[in-house]
Scaffold this motif. Structure first.
Motif, PDB file in Angstrom:
ATOM      1  N   GLY A 279       0.763  -1.035   0.051  1.00 31.67           N
ATOM      2  CA  GLY A 279      -0.083   0.040  -0.005  1.00 31.67           C
ATOM      3  C   GLY A 279       0.845   1.346  -0.103  1.00 31.67           C
ATOM      4  O   GLY A 279       0.323   2.241   0.336  1.00 31.67           O
ATOM      5  N   PHE A 280       2.128   1.114  -0.409  1.00 35.31           N
ATOM      6  CA  PHE A 280       3.011   2.373  -0.590  1.00 35.31           C
ATOM      7  C   PHE A 280       2.584   3.488  -1.257  1.00 35.31           C
ATOM      8  O   PHE A 280       2.555   4.677  -0.278  1.00 35.31           O
ATOM      9  N   GLY A 281       2.169   3.480  -2.213  1.00 36.94           N
ATOM     10  CA  GLY A 281       1.665   4.532  -2.933  1.00 36.94           C
ATOM     11  C   GLY A 281       0.404   5.261  -2.276  1.00 36.94           C
ATOM     12  O   GLY A 281       0.531   6.499  -2.373  1.00 36.94           O
ATOM     13  N   GLN A 282      -0.384   4.662  -2.062  1.00 35.70           N
ATOM     14  CA  GLN A 282      -1.642   5.054  -1.356  1.00 35.70           C
ATOM     15  C   GLN A 282      -1.384   5.725  -0.216  1.00 35.70           C
ATOM     16  O   GLN A 282      -1.763   6.869   0.346  1.00 35.70           O
ATOM     17  N   LEU A 283      -0.410   5.149   0.818  1.00 35.80           N
ATOM     18  CA  LEU A 283      -0.123   5.859   2.058  1.00 35.80           C
ATOM     19  C   LEU A 283       0.702   7.019   1.932  1.00 35.80           C
ATOM     20  O   LEU A 283       0.531   8.085   2.701  1.00 35.80           O
ATOM     21  N   MET A 284       1.602   7.022   0.695  1.00 37.45           N
ATOM     22  CA  MET A 284       2.458   8.195   0.815  1.00 37.45           C
ATOM     23  C   MET A 284       1.462   9.478   0.300  1.00 37.45           C
ATOM     24  O   MET A 284       1.930  10.699   0.374  1.00 37.45           O
ATOM     25  N   ARG A 285       0.310   9.016  -0.390  1.00 39.15           N
ATOM     26  CA  ARG A 285      -0.622  10.093  -0.634  1.00 39.15           C
ATOM     27  C   ARG A 285      -1.318  10.536   0.425  1.00 39.15           C
ATOM     28  O   ARG A 285      -1.734  11.940   0.465  1.00 39.15           O
ATOM     29  N   GLU A 286      -1.410   9.739   1.470  1.00 36.72           N
ATOM     30  CA  GLU A 286      -2.256   9.919   2.645  1.00 36.72           C
ATOM     31  C   GLU A 286      -1.321  10.492   3.864  1.00 36.72           C
ATOM     32  O   GLU A 286      -1.656  10.737   5.039  1.00 36.72           O
ATOM     33  N   ALA A 301       0.406  19.847   0.576  1.00 36.41           N
ATOM     34  CA  ALA A 301       0.382  18.761  -0.545  1.00 36.41           C
ATOM     35  C   ALA A 301       0.558  17.352  -0.069  1.00 36.41           C
ATOM     36  O   ALA A 301       1.427  17.172   1.041  1.00 36.41           O
ATOM     37  N   PRO A 302       0.268  16.418  -0.658  1.00 36.31           N
ATOM     38  CA  PRO A 302       0.345  15.058  -0.314  1.00 36.31           C
ATOM     39  C   PRO A 302       1.905  14.737  -0.662  1.00 36.31           C
ATOM     40  O   PRO A 302       2.637  15.285  -1.404  1.00 36.31           O
ATOM     41  N   LEU A 303       2.601  13.962   0.328  1.00 32.91           N
ATOM     42  CA  LEU A 303       3.911  13.929   0.384  1.00 32.91           C
ATOM     43  C   LEU A 303       4.483  13.333  -0.997  1.00 32.91           C
ATOM     44  O   LEU A 303       5.496  13.593  -1.428  1.00 32.91           O
ATOM     45  N   GLY A 309       7.306  13.211  -7.570  1.00 26.66           N
ATOM     46  CA  GLY A 309       6.880  12.030  -8.222  1.00 26.66           C
ATOM     47  C   GLY A 309       5.392  11.534  -8.423  1.00 26.66           C
ATOM     48  O   GLY A 309       5.216  11.183  -9.579  1.00 26.66           O
ATOM     49  N   GLY A 310       4.577  12.301  -7.586  1.00 21.23           N
ATOM     50  CA  GLY A 310       3.317  12.081  -7.824  1.00 21.23           C
ATOM     51  C   GLY A 310       2.566  10.696  -7.299  1.00 21.23           C
ATOM     52  O   GLY A 310       3.289  10.048  -6.496  1.00 21.23           O
ATOM     53  N   MET A 311       1.505  10.261  -7.986  1.00 24.16           N
ATOM     54  CA  MET A 311       0.907   9.081  -7.587  1.00 24.16           C
ATOM     55  C   MET A 311       2.136   7.952  -7.540  1.00 24.16           C
ATOM     56  O   MET A 311       2.471   7.657  -8.747  1.00 24.16           O
ATOM     57  N   GLY A 312       1.902   7.090  -6.506  1.00 22.96           N
ATOM     58  CA  GLY A 312       2.983   5.992  -6.349  1.00 22.96           C
ATOM     59  C   GLY A 312       3.979   6.327  -5.814  1.00 22.96           C
ATOM     60  O   GLY A 312       5.053   5.400  -5.544  1.00 22.96           O
ATOM     61  N   SER A 323      14.041  11.773  -4.419  1.00 23.07           N
ATOM     62  CA  SER A 323      13.480  10.827  -3.809  1.00 23.07           C
ATOM     63  C   SER A 323      14.064   9.373  -4.264  1.00 23.07           C
ATOM     64  O   SER A 323      14.074   9.214  -5.552  1.00 23.07           O
ATOM     65  N   ASP A 324      14.135   8.470  -3.189  1.00 22.73           N
ATOM     66  CA  ASP A 324      14.488   7.149  -3.509  1.00 22.73           C
ATOM     67  C   ASP A 324      13.139   6.028  -4.025  1.00 22.73           C
ATOM     68  O   ASP A 324      13.696   5.077  -4.483  1.00 22.73           O
ATOM     69  N   GLY A 325      12.126   6.665  -4.208  1.00 21.40           N
ATOM     70  CA  GLY A 325      11.005   5.903  -4.290  1.00 21.40           C
ATOM     71  C   GLY A 325      10.563   4.882  -3.088  1.00 21.40           C
ATOM     72  O   GLY A 325       9.728   3.808  -3.431  1.00 21.40           O
ATOM     73  N   LYS A 326      11.422   4.906  -2.106  1.00 22.27           N
ATOM     74  CA  LYS A 326      10.992   4.198  -0.755  1.00 22.27           C
ATOM     75  C   LYS A 326      10.872   4.933   0.395  1.00 22.27           C
ATOM     76  O   LYS A 326      10.715   4.354   1.274  1.00 22.27           O
ATOM     77  N   GLY A 327      10.231   6.142   0.068  1.00 21.66           N
ATOM     78  CA  GLY A 327       9.835   6.950   1.416  1.00 21.66           C
ATOM     79  C   GLY A 327      10.982   7.677   1.755  1.00 21.66           C
ATOM     80  O   GLY A 327      10.629   8.630   3.041  1.00 21.66           O
ATOM     81  N   ASN A 328      11.888   8.092   1.175  1.00 22.23           N
ATOM     82  CA  ASN A 328      13.012   8.916   1.543  1.00 22.23           C
ATOM     83  C   ASN A 328      13.164  10.115   0.694  1.00 22.23           C
ATOM     84  O   ASN A 328      13.507   9.962  -0.575  1.00 22.23           O
TER      85      ASN A 328
END
Length: 667
Positions: A279-286, A301-303, A309-312, A323-328
């Protein structure tokens, strides 16, 4: 002059204009190549309202039938032939693409074409002789040794001898004016020449040093240093670091209170520890990133979107954001304030999420040119996309509207394309203050984002890129990202950015736009979205049509021909499933520029003895011709008519049964 031999000719003239200031923001200083390069990587200067008080504009090859809103031609889409005029100079026919008088600076040149043969000429300060010559419609041929991939970038579709383009960010200043022309090579059938040239117009009294060979030679080290810094950004100041870590329950927040007084945030590091990677993409939106300065919220703004990066929340690498695409995530947007500042991460999901926030803060004096950093976000679903050849039905969507005084510094377009074909044919139209016609009128969505030819491939540059491109057809999730350094757009009262909703077929898209800008205390973005849109569930990723395969098939688009006619150009073309039928691998081989008698030859290796049934699967369209086949140097006695009023998959073409033969070059 040896530095620029063959590919670059520059006159040695240097022009200055000195006269009393008439603009209250003006300061007596000379604008030079070096000062512009320093400004390009100065987060402090880029965050302030400009002085001298220039305005920003764009010349482009947009369809000149587009004259006024409300007229059907406002959405005309023949974007490769728009020019200022045609000049005859010394017997040469030169197409004028740019012609400005007065002091100014070109801050960005974007170009692309199908055939690069010809000559660019740059005329400075009213000179009848060109001061800069490039021997092709190709900025990669500029031949400035210190210029690297930070300032000059080929597009993902770039071919040195074929189609494709590039973008140049090296500033080109001029004291009295600049004219840019292109001459097609004699005997070459002209192809569309797409371009976008961003530039600044300065007050008449501004002192500017004109671009020349001596200037380039003198600035060699500065050019190389800035190029390297753009590719490897670091905070310009290492100040006080404030950090905190917290596990956020639903509706909880992590807040950092910043030091009081005149300061600025130089860097923010954000880390999110998600246990549920699915659920990474959804949670990074929230997870919402907010900032408040001097009592006013300027960032929401959503993080995932703030990160560029946007959605995902995919991987991002640029000058301002990484962004490393992993939350950093690392943010290098400068955030000045006078008295107080608060940074916040807010959890609007129902999950518990571990987060860490770290801010690098240093003193920075506040004055009459200082502005606050803003980041605004809006989302809309179900936006109609119209077909490019139906201009009477087309519409625009408001990408962003800002009221007040500030500088527009970039944006992210994150979207879900519900149609299985390209969505981005629409032009951007940017209106500033009292514009009666857009001061920026583009040639296509991907062109605005420093690429060309409808690319659906991730790429990253200091000035943005395409963080997400899931499917070759552009169906599903896509993201384009652009930030501005020297090409930031100042505005005093209003900034309005519309984009045409035009694609290759009718459909609809869901758009989320994040804009990055600086503004005074009273400036505000109009029509922003909030928690309800940020919490909207992301649409499932669609199935990749490239997974469809015809059993035991050989994909011609993956083969290299053994021979072909010189005039034929071979390319892999996406065959989206919106066409009539399914294509193996969702692509086919396209051979444009053909004429009667042209041919292409392929060999199939590593076949065992025996007979093989040969069946060809082809495409039919309204501009395809009739072809015949030969196998093993013998006619197959089959003629195929490729014409169809719509694009469709042909019926299987059975050529017969054949045995492999010893390799022999066909005549």
């Amino acid at each position: 002059m040896n530095l620029l031999k063959h590919a670059l000719l520059l006159t040695a003239g240097i022009g200055f204009i000195f006269s009393p200031a008439t603009c209250k923001e003006h300061r007596e200083k000379v604008v030079t190549m070096e000062t512009l390069l320093e400004e390009m990587v100065s987060v402090e200067e880029l965050s302030r309202f400009p002085a001298p008080c220039y305005t920003c504009h764009q010349e482009s090859s947009y369809d000149r039938r587009s004259v006024s809103p409300g007229d059907p031609a406002w959405f005309a889409n023949d974007d490769g032939f728009g020019i200022v005029r045609v000049d005859t100079t010394g017997g040469r026919i030169e197409k004028v693409m740019f012609d400005q008088t007065g002091p100014g600076v070109i801050t960005r040149i974007w170009i692309t074409t199908l055939d690069k043969r010809g000559t660019w000429r740059f005329y400075f300060d009213g000179s009848a002789e060109p001061g800069w010559i490039i021997p092709a419609y190709d900025l990669m041929r500029i031949n400035i040794p210190s210029l690297g991939p930070g300032l000059l970038q080929p597009h993902t579709s770039y071919e040195p001898e074929g189609k494709g383009g590039n973008t140049l960010f090296l500033p080109i200043p001029y004291a009295k004016g600049c004219k840019i022309t292109f001459e097609d090579e004699l005997g070459v059938n002209p192809t569309p020449k797409y371009y976008g040239i961003n530039y600044r117009k300065y007050p008449e009294n501004t002192a500017i040093e004109t671009f020349s060979a001596e200037v380039v030679k003198r600035a060699e080290k500065k050019i190389a240093g800035v190029d390297n810094l753009l590719l490897n950004p670091v905070p310009s100041k290492n100040g006080k670091v404030i950090s905190d870590t917290k596990v956020l329950a639903a509706a909880d927040s992590l807040t950092l209170e910043l030091p009081a007084g005149e300061n600025a945030v130089y860097e923010i590091r954000l880390s999110v520890n998600l246990q549920d990677s699915a659920g990474f993409g959804q949670l990074m939106r929230e997870i919402i990133f907010c900032a408040q300065f001097d009592g006013k919220q300027t960032v929401w703004a959503p993080l995932s979107d703030y990160s560029g990066g946007g959605m995902g929340a995919p991987y991002v690498k640029s000058w301002y954001l990484s962004s490393d695409g992993k939350g950093n995530i690392v943010s290098r947007w400068l955030m000045p304030y006078q008295k107080s500042g608060i940074l916040k991460l807010m959890n609007i999901s129902s999950a518990s999420i571990g987060v860490k926030m770290e801010a690098n803060v240093s003193p920075l004096a506040w004055d009459g040119r200082s502005l606050y950093f803003h980041c605004s976000w809006r989302q809309e679903t179900g936006i109609p996309v119209h077909k490019y050849d139906e201009p009477e039905n087309c519409t625009e969507w408001n990408f962003a509207t800002i009221e007040g005084k500030g500088v527009y510094m970039g944006d992210l377009l994150s979207l879900f394309n519900h149609a299985p074909r390209w969505y981005g044919e629409g032009d951007e139209k940017i209106w500033v203050d009292g514009d009666t016609f857009p001061s920026h009128f583009g040639t296509g969505t991907e062109d605005y984002y420093n690429s060309s030819w409808a690319p659906v491939v991730p790429f990253h540059t200091p000035f943005g890129g395409a963080p997400r491109a899931d499917l070759d057809s552009s169906h599903g999730y896509n993201a384009f990202f652009r930030t501005r350094n020297l090409d930031g757009i100042p505005f005093r009262e209003k900034f309005k950015f519309d984009i045409e909703m035009i694609g290759w077929q009718r459909g609809y898209s869901d758009y989320a736009t994040t804009i990055y800008w600086y503004g005074d205390f009273n400036a505000r973005a109009i029509g922003t979205s909030g928690i309800e849109e940020a919490a909207r569930k992301l649409v499932p990723v669609p199935e990749d049509p490239a997974n469809y395969k015809i059993p035991e098939s050989i994909e011609f688009e993956a083969l290299k021909p053994t021979r072909k006619s010189t005039s034929l150009r071979l390319e892999k073309q996406n065959a989206a499933d919106s066409w009539d039928g399914k294509w193996s691998g969702a692509a086919h081989l396209l051979a444009p520029n053909g004429k009667a008698g042209d041919f292409v030859e392929f060999e199939f290796d590593n076949l065992k003895d025996g007979k093989y049934k040969m069946v060809v699967y082809a495409t039919q369209a309204n501009d395809y011709g009739t072809i015949s086949f030969s196998v093993n140097n013998s006619p197959a006695n089959i003629s195929f008519d490729g014409y169809s009023s719509n694009i469709k998959h042909s019926k299987p073409i059975n050529l017969g049964n054949f045995s492999p033969v010893m390799q022999k070059r066909l005549n």
